[in-house]
Design a protein around this motif. Structure first.
Motif, mmCIF file in Angstrom:
data_model
loop_
_atom_site.group_PDB
_atom_site.id
_atom_site.type_symbol
_atom_site.label_atom_id
_atom_site.label_comp_id
_atom_site.label_asym_id
_atom_site.label_seq_id
_atom_site.Cartn_x
_atom_site.Cartn_y
_atom_site.Cartn_z
ATOM 1 N N TRP A 52 0.802 -1.227 0.000
ATOM 2 C CA TRP A 52 0.000 0.000 0.000
ATOM 3 C C TRP A 52 0.834 1.275 0.000
ATOM 4 O O TRP A 52 0.301 2.379 -0.098
ATOM 5 N N LEU A 53 2.151 1.155 0.094
ATOM 6 C CA LEU A 53 2.986 2.358 0.172
ATOM 7 C C LEU A 53 2.929 3.187 -1.107
ATOM 8 O O LEU A 53 3.131 4.401 -1.068
ATOM 9 N N GLY A 54 2.640 2.550 -2.229
ATOM 10 C CA GLY A 54 2.500 3.287 -3.485
ATOM 11 C C GLY A 54 1.422 4.356 -3.409
ATOM 12 O O GLY A 54 1.538 5.420 -4.032
ATOM 13 N N VAL A 55 0.371 4.101 -2.637
ATOM 14 C CA VAL A 55 -0.704 5.094 -2.468
ATOM 15 C C VAL A 55 -0.144 6.338 -1.782
ATOM 16 O O VAL A 55 -0.418 7.469 -2.198
ATOM 17 N N LEU A 56 0.664 6.140 -0.743
ATOM 18 C CA LEU A 56 1.235 7.292 -0.033
ATOM 19 C C LEU A 56 2.283 8.008 -0.870
ATOM 20 O O LEU A 56 2.369 9.244 -0.840
ATOM 21 N N ARG A 57 3.073 7.252 -1.628
ATOM 22 C CA ARG A 57 4.056 7.897 -2.519
ATOM 23 C C ARG A 57 3.346 8.740 -3.576
ATOM 24 O O ARG A 57 3.765 9.862 -3.871
ATOM 25 N N THR A 58 2.259 8.213 -4.136
ATOM 26 C CA THR A 58 1.510 8.951 -5.163
ATOM 27 C C THR A 58 0.843 10.185 -4.572
ATOM 28 O O THR A 58 0.872 11.263 -5.185
ATOM 29 N N ALA A 59 0.268 10.055 -3.381
ATOM 30 C CA ALA A 59 -0.349 11.212 -2.718
ATOM 31 C C ALA A 59 0.703 12.283 -2.445
ATOM 32 O O ALA A 59 0.465 13.481 -2.657
ATOM 33 N N THR A 60 1.872 11.865 -2.006
ATOM 34 C CA THR A 60 2.972 12.802 -1.739
ATOM 35 C C THR A 60 3.373 13.547 -3.005
ATOM 36 O O THR A 60 3.486 14.777 -3.016
ATOM 37 N N ALA A 61 3.582 12.798 -4.086
ATOM 38 C CA ALA A 61 4.007 13.418 -5.347
ATOM 39 C C ALA A 61 2.932 14.355 -5.890
ATOM 40 O O ALA A 61 3.246 15.450 -6.364
ATOM 41 N N GLY A 62 1.678 13.936 -5.823
ATOM 42 C CA GLY A 62 0.592 14.779 -6.331
ATOM 43 C C GLY A 62 0.467 16.080 -5.561
ATOM 44 O O GLY A 62 0.321 17.158 -6.153
ATOM 45 N N LEU A 63 0.544 16.001 -4.242
ATOM 46 C CA LEU A 63 0.443 17.207 -3.427
ATOM 47 C C LEU A 63 1.656 18.109 -3.647
ATOM 48 O O LEU A 63 1.514 19.327 -3.795
ATOM 49 N N ALA A 64 2.844 17.522 -3.702
ATOM 50 C CA ALA A 64 4.056 18.321 -3.925
ATOM 51 C C ALA A 64 4.008 19.019 -5.291
ATOM 52 O O ALA A 64 4.409 20.179 -5.415
ATOM 53 N N ALA A 65 3.511 18.335 -6.297
ATOM 54 C CA ALA A 65 3.384 18.950 -7.627
ATOM 55 C C ALA A 65 2.387 20.105 -7.570
ATOM 56 O O ALA A 65 2.618 21.168 -8.155
ATOM 57 N N ARG A 66 1.280 19.891 -6.866
ATOM 58 C CA ARG A 66 0.268 20.954 -6.737
ATOM 59 C C ARG A 66 0.833 22.180 -6.016
ATOM 60 O O ARG A 66 0.458 23.306 -6.298
ATOM 61 N N LEU A 123 -1.328 2.636 8.676
ATOM 62 C CA LEU A 123 -0.458 3.811 8.639
ATOM 63 C C LEU A 123 -1.349 5.032 8.434
ATOM 64 O O LEU A 123 -2.211 5.034 7.547
ATOM 65 N N HIS A 124 -1.148 6.035 9.252
ATOM 66 C CA HIS A 124 -1.898 7.282 9.126
ATOM 67 C C HIS A 124 -0.919 8.355 8.660
ATOM 68 O O HIS A 124 0.085 8.609 9.324
ATOM 69 N N CYS A 125 -1.215 8.972 7.527
ATOM 70 C CA CYS A 125 -0.331 9.983 6.956
ATOM 71 C C CYS A 125 -1.107 11.298 6.888
ATOM 72 O O CYS A 125 -2.188 11.364 6.301
ATOM 73 N N ARG A 126 -0.541 12.326 7.493
ATOM 74 C CA ARG A 126 -1.190 13.647 7.552
ATOM 75 C C ARG A 126 -0.263 14.667 6.914
ATOM 76 O O ARG A 126 0.858 14.865 7.374
ATOM 77 N N PHE A 127 -0.729 15.291 5.846
ATOM 78 C CA PHE A 127 0.007 16.341 5.153
ATOM 79 C C PHE A 127 -0.590 17.674 5.599
ATOM 80 O O PHE A 127 -1.779 17.912 5.411
ATOM 81 N N GLU A 128 0.217 18.536 6.196
ATOM 82 C CA GLU A 128 -0.257 19.849 6.629
ATOM 83 C C GLU A 128 0.525 20.930 5.892
ATOM 84 O O GLU A 128 1.750 20.986 5.984
ATOM 85 N N ILE A 129 -0.215 21.767 5.176
ATOM 86 C CA ILE A 129 0.388 22.837 4.396
ATOM 87 C C ILE A 129 0.364 24.109 5.236
ATOM 88 O O ILE A 129 -0.707 24.658 5.504
ATOM 89 N N GLY A 130 1.537 24.537 5.668
ATOM 90 C CA GLY A 130 1.652 25.760 6.447
ATOM 91 C C GLY A 130 1.983 26.935 5.549
ATOM 92 O O GLY A 130 2.032 26.811 4.323
ATOM 93 N N ALA A 131 2.229 28.079 6.156
ATOM 94 C CA ALA A 131 2.546 29.285 5.389
ATOM 95 C C ALA A 131 3.885 29.159 4.670
ATOM 96 O O ALA A 131 4.053 29.666 3.561
#
Length: 131
Positions: A18-32, A64-72
């Protein structure tokens, strides 16, 4: 996956498949967030390495719980999992920590109440000034 203001949360089974899901979420958010290609890859590798550390101490059937927080000025990725018995994360002199430190601006970890959490902090890219 859930999105609340500047927070994205993703929960997957604590299984390497399932780690591919987290890698893809990471890449997508970073690209955004307009990270450069090499920085996107650094974040993907850092998330993968942090997850691998947690998989090593999580009990069977855990999540696994992964939380992405976008700060200033920074993106914080907090990954957590329950701990199997008295297992612990590797010490901060372990090679895995050196890898994480080289790929992110800051890294820290905590283990309390049967849960281990690794936080990866990366500065957001500078946006060009408006003309």
């Amino acid at each position: 996956m859930s999105l609340t203001d500047n927070v994205v949360a993703v929960t997957v089974p604590a299984d390497g498949g399932w780690l591919g899901v987290l890698r893809t979420a990471t890449a997508g958010l970073a690209a955004r967030l307009r990270f450069a290609g090499d920085k996107i890859e650094d974040l993907r590798i850092a998330v993968d390495e942090a997850c691998a550390m947690l998989l090593g101490i999580a009990p069977p059937g855990a999540q696994l719980h992964c939380r992405f927080e976008i700060g200033a000025t920074e993106l914080t990725v907090a990954i957590s999992a329950p701990v199997n018995g008295k297992k612990k994360l590797p010490g901060d002199s372990a090679f895995a920590w050196k890898v994480l430190s080289g790929l992110t601006s800051r890294v820290d970890a905590e283990q309390a109440d049967g849960v281990a959490t690794i936080r990866l902090v990366t500065e957001l890219p500078q946006q060009p000034a408006a003309a």
